[in-house]
Design a protein around this motif. Sequence first.
Motif, PDB file in Angstrom:
ATOM      1  N   ILE A 188       0.847  -1.189   0.000  1.00 59.43           N
ATOM      2  CA  ILE A 188       0.000   0.000   0.000  1.00 59.43           C
ATOM      3  C   ILE A 188       0.888   1.247   0.000  1.00 59.43           C
ATOM      4  CG2 ILE A 188      -1.955   1.149   1.086  1.00 59.43           C
ATOM      5  CD1 ILE A 188      -2.515  -1.767   0.368  1.00 59.43           C
ATOM      6  N   ILE A 189       0.700   2.112  -0.976  1.00 60.52           N
ATOM      7  CA  ILE A 189       1.476   3.356  -1.084  1.00 60.52           C
ATOM      8  C   ILE A 189       0.502   4.523  -1.063  1.00 60.52           C
ATOM      9  CG2 ILE A 189       3.103   4.694  -2.478  1.00 60.52           C
ATOM     10  CD1 ILE A 189       3.945   1.948  -3.722  1.00 60.52           C
ATOM     11  N   PHE A 190       0.632   5.394  -0.066  1.00 63.91           N
ATOM     12  CA  PHE A 190      -0.259   6.549   0.090  1.00 63.91           C
ATOM     13  C   PHE A 190       0.438   7.789  -0.469  1.00 63.91           C
ATOM     14  CE2 PHE A 190      -3.979   8.010   2.782  1.00 63.91           C
ATOM     15  CZ  PHE A 190      -3.981   9.307   2.283  1.00 63.91           C
ATOM     16  N   HIS A 191      -0.118   8.373  -1.539  1.00 67.75           N
ATOM     17  CA  HIS A 191       0.388   9.620  -2.104  1.00 67.75           C
ATOM     18  C   HIS A 191      -0.425  10.756  -1.486  1.00 67.75           C
ATOM     19  CE1 HIS A 191       2.645   7.519  -5.386  1.00 67.75           C
ATOM     20  NE2 HIS A 191       1.683   6.611  -5.198  1.00 67.75           N
ATOM     21  N   ALA A 192       0.166  11.485  -0.540  1.00 68.43           N
ATOM     22  CA  ALA A 192      -0.560  12.509   0.212  1.00 68.43           C
ATOM     23  C   ALA A 192      -0.105  13.898  -0.198  1.00 68.43           C
ATOM     24  CB  ALA A 192      -0.340  12.315   1.710  1.00 68.43           C
ATOM     25  N   GLY A 193      -1.071  14.780  -0.393  1.00 70.55           N
ATOM     26  CA  GLY A 193      -0.715  16.153  -0.737  1.00 70.55           C
ATOM     27  C   GLY A 193      -1.945  16.964  -1.092  1.00 70.55           C
ATOM     28  N   PRO A 194      -1.781  18.284  -1.183  1.00 70.27           N
ATOM     29  CA  PRO A 194      -2.915  19.143  -1.531  1.00 70.27           C
ATOM     30  C   PRO A 194      -3.232  19.076  -3.021  1.00 70.27           C
ATOM     31  CG  PRO A 194      -0.927  20.460  -1.322  1.00 70.27           C
ATOM     32  CD  PRO A 194      -0.548  19.050  -0.945  1.00 70.27           C
ATOM     33  N   TYR A 271      -4.816  -7.681 -10.454  1.00 69.10           N
ATOM     34  CA  TYR A 271      -4.072  -6.636 -11.168  1.00 69.10           C
ATOM     35  C   TYR A 271      -2.690  -6.501 -10.553  1.00 69.10           C
ATOM     36  CZ  TYR A 271      -8.816  -5.199 -12.570  1.00 69.10           C
ATOM     37  OH  TYR A 271     -10.097  -5.183 -13.053  1.00 69.10           O
ATOM     38  N   GLU A 272      -1.790  -5.919 -11.346  1.00 72.26           N
ATOM     39  CA  GLU A 272      -0.474  -5.618 -10.785  1.00 72.26           C
ATOM     40  C   GLU A 272      -0.539  -4.331  -9.955  1.00 72.26           C
ATOM     41  OE1 GLU A 272       4.133  -4.538 -12.105  1.00 72.26           O
ATOM     42  OE2 GLU A 272       2.707  -5.213 -13.630  1.00 72.26           O
ATOM     43  N   VAL A 273      -1.222  -3.322 -10.502  1.00 75.49           N
ATOM     44  CA  VAL A 273      -1.297  -2.014  -9.832  1.00 75.49           C
ATOM     45  C   VAL A 273      -2.748  -1.524  -9.808  1.00 75.49           C
ATOM     46  CG1 VAL A 273      -0.698   0.440 -10.020  1.00 75.49           C
ATOM     47  CG2 VAL A 273       1.057  -1.304 -10.363  1.00 75.49           C
ATOM     48  N   ALA A 274      -3.146  -0.972  -8.687  1.00 81.18           N
ATOM     49  CA  ALA A 274      -4.456  -0.315  -8.565  1.00 81.18           C
ATOM     50  C   ALA A 274      -4.238   1.096  -8.029  1.00 81.18           C
ATOM     51  CB  ALA A 274      -5.372  -1.097  -7.633  1.00 81.18           C
ATOM     52  N   VAL A 275      -5.020   2.048  -8.551  1.00 78.61           N
ATOM     53  CA  VAL A 275      -4.965   3.434  -8.080  1.00 78.61           C
ATOM     54  C   VAL A 275      -6.348   3.807  -7.545  1.00 78.61           C
ATOM     55  CG1 VAL A 275      -4.603   5.846  -8.701  1.00 78.61           C
ATOM     56  CG2 VAL A 275      -3.186   4.077  -9.741  1.00 78.61           C
ATOM     57  N   ILE A 276      -6.399   4.241  -6.291  1.00 87.06           N
ATOM     58  CA  ILE A 276      -7.647   4.709  -5.678  1.00 87.06           C
ATOM     59  C   ILE A 276      -7.510   6.209  -5.461  1.00 87.06           C
ATOM     60  CG2 ILE A 276      -9.245   4.476  -3.744  1.00 87.06           C
ATOM     61  CD1 ILE A 276      -8.118   1.691  -3.243  1.00 87.06           C
ATOM     62  N   ASP A 277      -8.279   6.995  -6.199  1.00 95.46           N
ATOM     63  CA  ASP A 277      -8.154   8.456  -6.155  1.00 95.46           C
ATOM     64  C   ASP A 277      -9.124   9.056  -5.138  1.00 95.46           C
ATOM     65  OD1 ASP A 277      -7.064  10.850  -6.846  1.00 95.46           O
ATOM     66  OD2 ASP A 277      -7.838  10.907  -8.904  1.00 95.46           O
ATOM     67  N   GLU A 278      -8.727  10.210  -4.585  1.00 85.64           N
ATOM     68  CA  GLU A 278      -9.549  10.972  -3.627  1.00 85.64           C
ATOM     69  C   GLU A 278      -9.982  10.099  -2.446  1.00 85.64           C
ATOM     70  OE1 GLU A 278      -9.597  14.053  -3.985  1.00 85.64           O
ATOM     71  OE2 GLU A 278      -9.272  14.434  -6.123  1.00 85.64           O
ATOM     72  N   ILE A 279      -9.008   9.473  -1.791  1.00 82.47           N
ATOM     73  CA  ILE A 279      -9.290   8.515  -0.729  1.00 82.47           C
ATOM     74  C   ILE A 279     -10.011   9.151   0.455  1.00 82.47           C
ATOM     75  CG2 ILE A 279      -7.043   8.877   0.366  1.00 82.47           C
ATOM     76  CD1 ILE A 279      -9.062   5.586   0.224  1.00 82.47           C
ATOM     77  N   ILE A 303      -1.166  -1.135  -4.338  1.00 86.51           N
ATOM     78  CA  ILE A 303      -2.330  -0.250  -4.321  1.00 86.51           C
ATOM     79  C   ILE A 303      -1.836   1.159  -4.002  1.00 86.51           C
ATOM     80  CG2 ILE A 303      -4.487   0.319  -3.157  1.00 86.51           C
ATOM     81  CD1 ILE A 303      -5.076  -2.561  -2.864  1.00 86.51           C
ATOM     82  N   HIS A 304      -2.018   2.060  -4.965  1.00 84.75           N
ATOM     83  CA  HIS A 304      -1.599   3.451  -4.799  1.00 84.75           C
ATOM     84  C   HIS A 304      -2.831   4.279  -4.425  1.00 84.75           C
ATOM     85  CE1 HIS A 304       2.547   3.116  -6.552  1.00 84.75           C
ATOM     86  NE2 HIS A 304       2.008   1.975  -6.965  1.00 84.75           N
ATOM     87  N   VAL A 305      -2.782   4.847  -3.231  1.00 84.71           N
ATOM     88  CA  VAL A 305      -3.897   5.617  -2.697  1.00 84.71           C
ATOM     89  C   VAL A 305      -3.530   7.095  -2.762  1.00 84.71           C
ATOM     90  CG1 VAL A 305      -5.302   6.020  -0.650  1.00 84.71           C
ATOM     91  CG2 VAL A 305      -4.538   3.716  -1.181  1.00 84.71           C
ATOM     92  N   CYS A 306      -4.413   7.917  -3.350  1.00 81.22           N
ATOM     93  CA  CYS A 306      -4.132   9.349  -3.508  1.00 81.22           C
ATOM     94  C   CYS A 306      -5.184  10.173  -2.763  1.00 81.22           C
ATOM     95  CB  CYS A 306      -4.158   9.748  -4.986  1.00 81.22           C
ATOM     96  SG  CYS A 306      -3.123   8.721  -6.047  1.00 81.22           S
ATOM     97  N   GLY A 307      -4.732  11.232  -2.075  1.00 81.54           N
ATOM     98  CA  GLY A 307      -5.705  12.086  -1.409  1.00 81.54           C
ATOM     99  C   GLY A 307      -5.090  12.944  -0.332  1.00 81.54           C
ATOM    100  N   GLU A 308      -5.970  13.505   0.495  1.00 81.47           N
ATOM    101  CA  GLU A 308      -5.541  14.389   1.575  1.00 81.47           C
ATOM    102  C   GLU A 308      -4.772  13.616   2.646  1.00 81.47           C
ATOM    103  OE1 GLU A 308      -8.999  16.187   3.200  1.00 81.47           O
ATOM    104  OE2 GLU A 308      -9.478  17.362   1.412  1.00 81.47           O
ATOM    105  N   GLY A 309      -3.801  14.298   3.266  1.00 82.61           N
ATOM    106  CA  GLY A 309      -3.042  13.678   4.347  1.00 82.61           C
ATOM    107  C   GLY A 309      -3.908  13.364   5.549  1.00 82.61           C
ATOM    108  N   ALA A 310      -5.091  13.974   5.627  1.00 81.01           N
ATOM    109  CA  ALA A 310      -5.987  13.732   6.758  1.00 81.01           C
ATOM    110  C   ALA A 310      -6.459  12.285   6.823  1.00 81.01           C
ATOM    111  CB  ALA A 310      -7.200  14.668   6.668  1.00 81.01           C
TER     112      ALA A 310
END
Length: 772
Positions: A188-194, A271-279, A303-310
């Motif tokens: 699980i990789i969390f991409h956090a940022g504004p 799948y090899e990679v999944a992206v979940i946007d606006e977590i 699994i790449h999770v993208c969204g707010e650091g909150a």
Amino acid sequence: MRRCAWPLLRLSARAGLALRHGGAVRLRPAAASSSSSSGGGGGLRAPDTSLFVPVPLKPVEGAAEEDVGAELTRPLDKVLKNLNKFYKRKEIQRLGTENGLDARLFHQAFISFRKYIMESSSVSADLHIILNDICCGAGHVDDLFPFFLRHAKQIFPMLDCMDDLRKISDLRLPPNWYPEARAIQRKIIFHAGPTNSGKTYHAIQRFLSAKSGIYCGPLKLLAHEIFQKSNAANVPCDLVTGEERVYATEDARQASHIACTIEMCSTNTPYEVAVIDEIQMIRDPARGWAWTRALLGLCAEEIHVCGEGAAIDLVTELMYTTGEEVEVRNYKRLTPLTVLDYALESLDNLQPGDCIVCFSKNDIYSVSRQIEARGLECAVIYGSLPPGTKLEQAKKFNDPNDPCKILVATDAIGMGLNLCIKRIIFNSIVKPTVNEKGEKEIDSITTSQALQIAGRAGRFGSSFKQGEVTTMHRDDLLQLKEILSEAVPPVKAAGLHPTPEQIEMFAYHLPDATLSNLIDIFVSLSQVDGLYFVCNIDDFKFLADMIQHIPLNLRSRYVFCTAPLNRKEPFVCTTLLKFARQFSRNEPLTFDWLCRHTKWPLAPPKNIKELVHLEAVHDVFDLYLWLSYRFMDMFPDAALVRDIQKKLDDIIQIGVCNITKLIRASQSGAAPGTAEVMSEGFPLSRTKRDPLSVALEVPGERRARSLRAYRSATRQEDLKSHGRGSLANRLLREGLLTQEMLRQLESEWQDQRRNGRYATHSIPSRRAEFSR
């Protein structure tokens, strides 16, 4: 049955009772856990028995059996008096509680039991004997309890299966619902940022380089964007939304990559990679369950999770329960964002690249008309517009060669559209909402909402290298700064929603309950731990109640109730009702039928009311396509409907491009009933606040709220006084004139009187300024 059996009947009826004062044997609860079912043990909360709807039992008609004894042929006297005496017995009420009958259920069961006995022409032999003994003084009213309990369980079948219902509605271990995902070790990789930090870009780069992948986004627009980018990068990618599946190849073979709306993701495909946007939308009260399902259930190595650091802490805790670690990658905004020290105050101060954000259609209409009254063109984007129209308006605004340099939009621009905005201007910092009672309220926007919208200014790669944020009114600016400076509250819980399988198991135990009632009981009995909550089911229940009278099997009924529609649109709701009725008759809903119902073909709108209706028709076409994806044989003409939906999109675009003309036509009374459309958002009741919170409020906040209330009241007063006063005043109210224009007109009129000619108008020069 012969007379020799009566003593045995009386014995069996009294077995287990210990209610006589002299003592005997005590009746035990029907199930060992009945006491816990009523909330007495095991830490389980008591069920909300107000949701238990009694199953009606008809009184028995017809004479008794021929071969009966004298006891059954003799009429019963004093029955009602003895039944009421039975009801008032404290020991009977206590015994009812032990068997799961609280005061409400006990009362309802007794009323039904009494009615059943009094209105039946004959009752069962054993009950008749007991009643006869009681009436003759040879029996005790307590002897009725076994018959009363049997009747109660017939009208409230959930009493006999409360343990099973609790097990079915136990939502404490959602990770266990996805054995395929638990069978692999996921990274699980969390991409956090504004907003505008590049977090999603990096996740998508990994998606494109993988052998197989899935992108899960909150909007069709976002899924469509990734679909286009992937195929443009020579990575074959299919598009899957609630309405359709678009294949990347002409032979309709499934591609290795998929871009989909999050509700449509498959938890069975590897799948090899999944992206979940606006977590961060995992906390959404209506749709949060879809993010929870994707996060816990996707079978992907990464699994790449993208969204707010909150949302970092919650995602980390959820993954701890699955035995998976989370790697956090933090990103900073790529371009600077500045909160200005001054408000716009007047539309005369607009600049190219400005976006005015409103929170109601009424404000959209008003602001756009005032802007065009100044000789400027503006693009318009709001939530109920079709995706194609939104994209066209965005394209028009972004085009450097187009004279349109101003955008008027709702918070729909917060995600899903790439816009070249220099400055975000909040027309208001309060947003209309609808409370649980269906009443309109207003309250300040949250920090998360403000950051999401403000972050659209100065997009990386656009012509504007930095973004600016301000407000329309000076007194809102200080509060906006306070909102933007606050930390986003952490996301504390993830949404859950009952599955069709769980509802089917409930229906097996409660076959006479309506779907709406099944859902209510499920939520009442459901158990969740602190990391989860049950999503709002009001829309589901609304549709369930609306189509309850239509004969459908449970699976089909459930699907119809999950249809994505706005229940505030009567035309769309009526159409769903007609769809369900024809579906129940096993009659396919054809293209011709749909055209007759929607009166297709349709003409461009002449006023706002007609534009709103066209948007509703577009939603009806969406609904047809959504149902065709699930019932292909009953909704067979998806391709034809998709074609006319594109044509309707073009018609709506014409209306939006001429929106100020439509507003003018509506306000001049060209269309009866238009006033209702124009008055959307008024009146709005303020959110109720307790006296303590008012007392503790700092003076600055209180002043800002007072000013907003004053301005809101002034606007409403202006609306009430619409049409009164001089022509100049009316034109000023309607936004057709500004004070500056009025002064210039006065000056020109004086010049004309002196010289007999008109001076040069200023509007063309203002338009030229924006076209440069």
